[in-house]
Design a protein around this motif. Sequence first.
Motif, PDB file in Angstrom:
ATOM      1  N   THR A   1       0.797  -1.322  -0.106  1.00 17.00           N
ATOM      2  CA  THR A   1       0.065   0.158   0.055  1.00 17.00           C
ATOM      3  C   THR A   1       0.867   1.221   0.153  1.00 17.00           C
ATOM      4  OG1 THR A   1      -1.600  -1.159   1.375  1.00 17.00           O
ATOM      5  CG2 THR A   1      -1.810   1.320   1.090  1.00 17.00           C
ATOM      6  N   MET A   2       1.821   1.379   0.911  1.00 14.73           N
ATOM      7  CA  MET A   2       2.528   2.556   1.205  1.00 14.73           C
ATOM      8  C   MET A   2       3.471   2.822  -0.052  1.00 14.73           C
ATOM      9  SD  MET A   2       1.466   4.309   3.638  1.00 14.73           S
ATOM     10  CE  MET A   2       2.789   5.515   4.381  1.00 14.73           C
ATOM     11  N   GLY A   3       4.343   1.465  -0.214  1.00 20.82           N
ATOM     12  CA  GLY A   3       5.252   1.573  -1.184  1.00 20.82           C
ATOM     13  C   GLY A   3       5.071   1.854  -2.651  1.00 20.82           C
ATOM     14  N   ALA A   4       3.915   1.420  -2.841  1.00 22.10           N
ATOM     15  CA  ALA A   4       3.738   1.448  -4.437  1.00 22.10           C
ATOM     16  C   ALA A   4       3.346   3.253  -4.531  1.00 22.10           C
ATOM     17  CB  ALA A   4       2.146   0.839  -4.595  1.00 22.10           C
ATOM     18  N   ALA A   5       2.332   3.819  -3.452  1.00 17.85           N
ATOM     19  CA  ALA A   5       2.008   5.113  -3.497  1.00 17.85           C
ATOM     20  C   ALA A   5       3.247   6.181  -3.317  1.00 17.85           C
ATOM     21  CB  ALA A   5       1.066   5.592  -2.091  1.00 17.85           C
ATOM     22  N   LEU A   6       4.212   5.802  -2.456  1.00 18.04           N
ATOM     23  CA  LEU A   6       5.392   6.665  -2.521  1.00 18.04           C
ATOM     24  C   LEU A   6       6.190   6.529  -3.852  1.00 18.04           C
ATOM     25  CD1 LEU A   6       6.016   7.935   0.078  1.00 18.04           C
ATOM     26  CD2 LEU A   6       7.886   6.295   0.484  1.00 18.04           C
ATOM     27  N   ALA A   7       6.295   5.403  -4.388  1.00 14.79           N
ATOM     28  CA  ALA A   7       7.025   5.282  -5.628  1.00 14.79           C
ATOM     29  C   ALA A   7       6.458   6.129  -6.693  1.00 14.79           C
ATOM     30  CB  ALA A   7       7.242   3.798  -6.256  1.00 14.79           C
ATOM     31  N   LEU A   8       5.183   5.997  -6.894  1.00 12.57           N
ATOM     32  CA  LEU A   8       4.380   6.792  -8.002  1.00 12.57           C
ATOM     33  C   LEU A   8       4.630   8.426  -7.565  1.00 12.57           C
ATOM     34  CD1 LEU A   8       0.826   4.961  -8.066  1.00 12.57           C
ATOM     35  CD2 LEU A   8       2.874   4.607  -9.672  1.00 12.57           C
TER      36      LEU A   8
ATOM     37  N   SER B   1      27.667  -0.492  -1.844  1.00 10.50           N
ATOM     38  CA  SER B   1      28.891  -0.057  -1.453  1.00 10.50           C
ATOM     39  C   SER B   1      28.657   1.035  -0.049  1.00 10.50           C
ATOM     40  CB  SER B   1      29.596   0.872  -2.386  1.00 10.50           C
ATOM     41  OG  SER B   1      28.818   1.585  -3.045  1.00 10.50           O
ATOM     42  N   PRO B   2      29.836   1.382   0.261  1.00  8.07           N
ATOM     43  CA  PRO B   2      29.709   2.031   1.671  1.00  8.07           C
ATOM     44  C   PRO B   2      28.942   3.331   1.448  1.00  8.07           C
ATOM     45  CG  PRO B   2      31.896   1.248   1.520  1.00  8.07           C
ATOM     46  CD  PRO B   2      31.179   1.037   0.343  1.00  8.07           C
ATOM     47  N   GLU B   3      29.052   3.965   0.316  1.00  5.11           N
ATOM     48  CA  GLU B   3      28.314   5.413   0.228  1.00  5.11           C
ATOM     49  C   GLU B   3      26.887   5.158  -0.036  1.00  5.11           C
ATOM     50  OE1 GLU B   3      29.313   8.251   1.152  1.00  5.11           O
ATOM     51  OE2 GLU B   3      31.021   6.750   2.184  1.00  5.11           O
ATOM     52  N   ASP B   4      26.535   3.719  -0.575  1.00  7.36           N
ATOM     53  CA  ASP B   4      24.935   3.960  -0.609  1.00  7.36           C
ATOM     54  C   ASP B   4      24.364   4.118   0.580  1.00  7.36           C
ATOM     55  OD1 ASP B   4      25.629   3.320  -3.317  1.00  7.36           O
ATOM     56  OD2 ASP B   4      25.747   1.117  -3.245  1.00  7.36           O
ATOM     57  N   LEU B   5      22.975   4.506   0.181  1.00  3.99           N
ATOM     58  CA  LEU B   5      22.147   4.845   1.333  1.00  3.99           C
ATOM     59  C   LEU B   5      21.067   3.805   1.589  1.00  3.99           C
ATOM     60  CD1 LEU B   5      21.331   6.873   3.677  1.00  3.99           C
ATOM     61  CD2 LEU B   5      20.551   8.463   1.996  1.00  3.99           C
ATOM     62  N   VAL B   6      20.550   3.463   2.660  1.00  3.78           N
ATOM     63  CA  VAL B   6      19.507   2.476   2.734  1.00  3.78           C
ATOM     64  C   VAL B   6      18.341   3.437   3.910  1.00  3.78           C
ATOM     65  CG1 VAL B   6      18.210   0.484   3.695  1.00  3.78           C
ATOM     66  CG2 VAL B   6      20.166   0.250   2.570  1.00  3.78           C
ATOM     67  N   ILE B   7      17.135   3.658   3.443  1.00  2.00           N
ATOM     68  CA  ILE B   7      16.264   4.244   4.069  1.00  2.00           C
ATOM     69  C   ILE B   7      15.108   3.476   4.353  1.00  2.00           C
ATOM     70  CG2 ILE B   7      14.804   6.353   4.150  1.00  2.00           C
ATOM     71  CD1 ILE B   7      16.622   7.180   1.453  1.00  2.00           C
ATOM     72  N   ASP B   8      14.992   3.366   5.983  1.00  2.00           N
ATOM     73  CA  ASP B   8      13.614   2.545   6.399  1.00  2.00           C
ATOM     74  C   ASP B   8      12.823   3.341   6.419  1.00  2.00           C
ATOM     75  OD1 ASP B   8      11.989   0.975   7.475  1.00  2.00           O
ATOM     76  OD2 ASP B   8      13.113   0.798   9.611  1.00  2.00           O
ATOM     77  N   ALA B   9      11.456   3.308   5.603  1.00  4.43           N
ATOM     78  CA  ALA B   9      10.581   4.440   5.603  1.00  4.43           C
ATOM     79  C   ALA B   9       9.277   3.806   6.227  1.00  4.43           C
ATOM     80  CB  ALA B   9      10.199   4.954   4.284  1.00  4.43           C
ATOM     81  N   GLY B  10       9.404   2.520   6.828  1.00  4.39           N
ATOM     82  CA  GLY B  10       8.357   1.875   7.420  1.00  4.39           C
ATOM     83  C   GLY B  10       8.139   2.346   9.108  1.00  4.39           C
ATOM     84  N   ASN B  11       7.125   2.009   9.891  1.00  6.08           N
ATOM     85  CA  ASN B  11       6.808   2.327  11.045  1.00  6.08           C
ATOM     86  C   ASN B  11       7.734   1.555  12.105  1.00  6.08           C
ATOM     87  OD1 ASN B  11       4.972   4.279  11.158  1.00  6.08           O
ATOM     88  ND2 ASN B  11       3.369   2.794  11.014  1.00  6.08           N
ATOM     89  N   ALA B  12       8.929   1.713  12.003  1.00  9.05           N
ATOM     90  CA  ALA B  12       9.952   1.055  12.663  1.00  9.05           C
ATOM     91  C   ALA B  12       9.839   1.669  14.235  1.00  9.05           C
ATOM     92  CB  ALA B  12      11.604   1.279  12.390  1.00  9.05           C
ATOM     93  N   ASN B  13      10.100   0.523  15.169  1.00  6.89           N
ATOM     94  CA  ASN B  13      10.444   1.055  16.505  1.00  6.89           C
ATOM     95  C   ASN B  13      11.777   1.705  16.748  1.00  6.89           C
ATOM     96  OD1 ASN B  13      11.129   0.719  19.347  1.00  6.89           O
ATOM     97  ND2 ASN B  13       9.459  -0.387  19.542  1.00  6.89           N
TER      98      ASN B  13
ATOM     99  N   GLY C   1       0.449   9.919   7.059  1.00  5.41           N
ATOM    100  CA  GLY C   1      -0.578  10.233   5.819  1.00  5.41           C
ATOM    101  C   GLY C   1      -1.189   9.232   5.223  1.00  5.41           C
ATOM    102  N   GLY C   2      -0.797   7.920   5.630  1.00  8.60           N
ATOM    103  CA  GLY C   2      -1.701   6.538   4.976  1.00  8.60           C
ATOM    104  C   GLY C   2      -1.137   6.515   3.674  1.00  8.60           C
ATOM    105  N   GLU C   3      -2.084   5.975   2.800  1.00  2.24           N
ATOM    106  CA  GLU C   3      -1.761   5.684   1.306  1.00  2.24           C
ATOM    107  C   GLU C   3      -2.061   7.028   0.493  1.00  2.24           C
ATOM    108  OE1 GLU C   3      -4.607   2.900  -0.271  1.00  2.24           O
ATOM    109  OE2 GLU C   3      -3.536   2.929  -2.027  1.00  2.24           O
TER     110      GLU C   3
END
Length: 474
Positions: free
Chosen positions: A12-19, A93-105, A128-130
């Motif tokens: 739900t969230m990933g598809a909306a964010l990608a668009l 590689s070390p300069e690549d960035l991973v972004i956790d955009a879920g509702n992590a604790n 903001g939901g979907e």
Amino acid sequence: PETSIGLIGLGTMGAALALNIAEKGFPIAVWNRTGDVTRRFHAAAGPLAERIVPTESLAELVAAIAPPRAIILMVPAGQAVDDQIAALAPLLSPEDLVIDAGNANFHDTNRRAASGLPMRFLGMGVSGGEEGARHGPAIMGGGARADWDRIAPVMEAIAARAEDGTPCATWMGEAGAGHFVKTVHNGIEYADMQMIAETYGLMRDGLGMASPAIGETFAAWNEGVLRSYLIEISAAVARAGDPATGAPMLDVILDTAGQKGTGRWTAIEAQHLATPVPVIEAAVMARNVSARIDERRAGEARFGSGPQRLAVELASLEAALIAGKILCYAQGFAMIEIAGRAFGWHLDLPAIARVWRAGCIIRSAMLNDMATALAEDSARNLVLAPFFAERLQSAVPALRRIVAQSVLHGHALPALATGLGWFDLMRTSRGTANMIQAQRDFFGAHGFDRLDGRDDHDGPWKMGGESSTVTAAR
Ligand code: NDP
């Protein structure tokens, strides 16, 4: 197309964010665990499909993104995030960035940030939901400032905009700060929703109003101080009819509330920080009680038929909700202030109030005034800011009447009533903890401080202790 951004998890969230990202002009590569989902997503993307690169494997995803890469994770919080990070590790590689955009604790985000990951890492709260994710969420970033600055142009482009045009995408602080602020946002969301539900209950059961009339009332409130997304949608749901039966939609919905845990996390964290957020705790409690429907039915059968009719003015109800809302937000912001100091994050409270003004579920007109009041002095409790102190002074008498009437007539108002209880504690300089201190000293020799400042920290039960102890034991 050439892209430097990727996204994993086309739910739900990933598809909306990608668009949203593609729509704002940023080409994006996407991958989903179930390949079918990726293909269907791409096929349904319309004209945006040409800015979206669908991929069939993680390796293909990584290869499709030009370094330094930024890859957004939109998968369920918890193990799935750790698994994805582990799977990406050998590919990045070390300069690549991973972004956790879920509702992590945020504790998980802190842990990940400190775990020596082989890539850069941000924890980002998205609210903001979907609908928000698709057209403009509120975004709360956490991690190294330099990493946030790298992706800030994309986040500011896709975020909601406040009325003054400011994008609601802000770096909150190091490590788990973004997910922490998102968690408190959700706790406040629980509380806001609960207080609105309590006023709904008073209108329905106390005043005997039908759902559409309640909807009209919320719609009228939405024109005033309470103007907010949650009041707006409460008006809409109360006015809606059930297509299947023609009855008001609200009247056919089972009264047991679901939850995914973020409100509970706020309450738990507040306890760890010893900062009072009773309105949020009451809201979590009320959801938990709502789930015990069999017990509630047995309770009604045994103890009588719930709330009775009462006479209250709708204007008083509105004022009570205004007061409750101020009290709840005062608690939430105080918690953020304490947490900022406890975790060394230097959280910027006015910036947090501003980032919540649009895109997120708790967006409201009042947050503008809160940002202004917090900018005057962010360490001062919001109830003491002159603007809100004045507003409380005029609204609290109504809250008090509503709570008193409700108690007398058997209506449960856990959030509003506990907000008032906290407020009364907060305006009492001579409280009752002297009794607690005396008790603690009596049974545990904990000692106490005296009002007169004398250097004498034990009660007479210590000196001639025998007689009082014996009396108590009898
Ligand atoms: P969905 O259930 O709609 O989507 C989950 C996605 O994650 C799917 O693409 C799924 O892939 C993928 N996934 C699930 N488990 C794994 C795994 N173990 N490894 C890899 N991929 C996996 O969830 P949402 O989009 O609603 O939520 C995503 C995140 O966003 C959650 O953290 C949620 O709390 C948060 N969030 C949700 C909001 C909302 O309103 N829904 C609002 C704000 C945040 P597959 O197709 O293969 O199952």
